[in-house]
Design an enzyme around this catalytic site. Sequence first.
Site, short mmCIF file in Angstrom:
data_model
loop_
_atom_site.label_atom_id
_atom_site.label_comp_id
_atom_site.label_asym_id
_atom_site.label_seq_id
_atom_site.Cartn_x
_atom_site.Cartn_y
_atom_site.Cartn_z
N ARG A 53 0.86 -1.17 0.00
CA ARG A 53 0.00 0.00 0.00
C ARG A 53 0.90 1.22 0.00
O ARG A 53 2.12 1.11 0.03
CB ARG A 53 -1.03 -0.02 1.15
N GLY A 54 0.27 2.41 -0.03
CA GLY A 54 1.06 3.62 -0.20
C GLY A 54 1.14 3.91 -1.70
O GLY A 54 1.45 3.01 -2.49
N ALA A 55 0.86 5.16 -2.07
CA ALA A 55 0.69 5.48 -3.49
C ALA A 55 1.87 5.04 -4.38
O ALA A 55 1.66 4.34 -5.38
CB ALA A 55 0.41 6.96 -3.63
N ARG A 90 -7.62 -0.25 -6.68
CA ARG A 90 -7.86 0.82 -5.70
C ARG A 90 -8.05 2.13 -6.48
O ARG A 90 -7.32 2.40 -7.42
CB ARG A 90 -6.68 0.95 -4.71
N ASP A 242 -1.87 10.74 -1.74
CA ASP A 242 -2.21 9.74 -2.76
C ASP A 242 -2.55 10.37 -4.09
O ASP A 242 -2.51 9.72 -5.14
CB ASP A 242 -3.39 8.89 -2.28
#
Length: 363
Positions: A53-55, A90, A242
């Site tokens: 996760r994390g942009a 996402r 993000d």
Amino acid sequence: MNIDSLPYRTIWPAEDGVAVEIIDQTRLPHEFLTVRLENLHDAAIAIKNMLVRGAPLIGATAAYGVALAMSADASGTALEEACATLAATRPTAINLRWALTRMQALLAPLPPEQRAHAAWQEAAMLCDEDVAANRAIGQHGLMLIQGMLERKGGPVNILTHCNAGWLATVDWGTALAPIYAAFDAGIPVHVWVDETRPRNQGASLTAWELRQHGVPHTVIADNTGGHLMQHGMVDMAIVGTDRTTACGDVCNKIGTYLKALAAADNGIPFYVALPSPTIDWTLDDGIREIPIEERDARELTHIQGRAENGDLVTVRLTPHGSPAANYAFDVTPARLVTGLITERGICKASRDGLSKLFPEHAK
Ligand code: MRU
């Protein structure tokens, strides 16, 4: 980044050259597990279920997802299907679309027999670029922390929200890169780590990686920041994002906006660190135009942790039957952002500020 003194990135091609390895972030901080992604489906699930996760890391995983897909079937249809599958994982982090657009633009014109090799090379290059950008963000942000030290003395107390550290990127992190750079330069820093409900990326991931690096930090409940700011215990806030619009509106983990409001009310500088692939040059108005992910309510109604007997357990927090809403991100208007820390330097959160640093995108 070192884990127990061993250097790691968050994603890397497996030694056998047919798979990709990642750190399963759903197990941290309790267990350090690496996982092999063997195919497109594995990559899509890793993003959707937030093993990664994390942009920036979402973008890097998507790029490798395309490479895995091309190894299995390099036809034009397979390329389109892979990009569509990954794009649907996402909705908020723009780095996902950016990475897929880049992969598709490179691969579509190539003959199918060249696509797999080119895709693996491009994914590796994209990762290297992320590391270089984050290192540069660290150096620019270091100047801000150094300036704060000179004005008020140490330690410099920095509040951060969610995890925008090396776990959210390929290495270094965005919001945490200046903190690591300052710490490594001998500047006394202390980090207030918002726990970041409901998934607790702060309490689980930011605290874990700061500890691995030896950076002094304290985990706080999400609602504590305003109180600390009122009492002079926060010198600056640095968060990640993000998706940031061309006008400087910042979308980040839910709760970021409230911290920015509290910072503005207390005259505390509020910085956002981002590599340029996180800028959505097609959007102006973040509040109306950025899609906000709504995740399973179970992330709110239940919580995972390690029991006294060592087992990893999940327990319910809310009454049976109480509905829960899990909005994953919010938007902080540009007017509440003191500055954007990018790989090209620091600018105002405005169209003018961003255009000066990235003239190739100026309208
Ligand atoms: O839902 P997550 O954990 O993917 O959200 C991550 C964040 O909100 C980060 O702050 C953002 O991606 C910036 S990461 C450098």
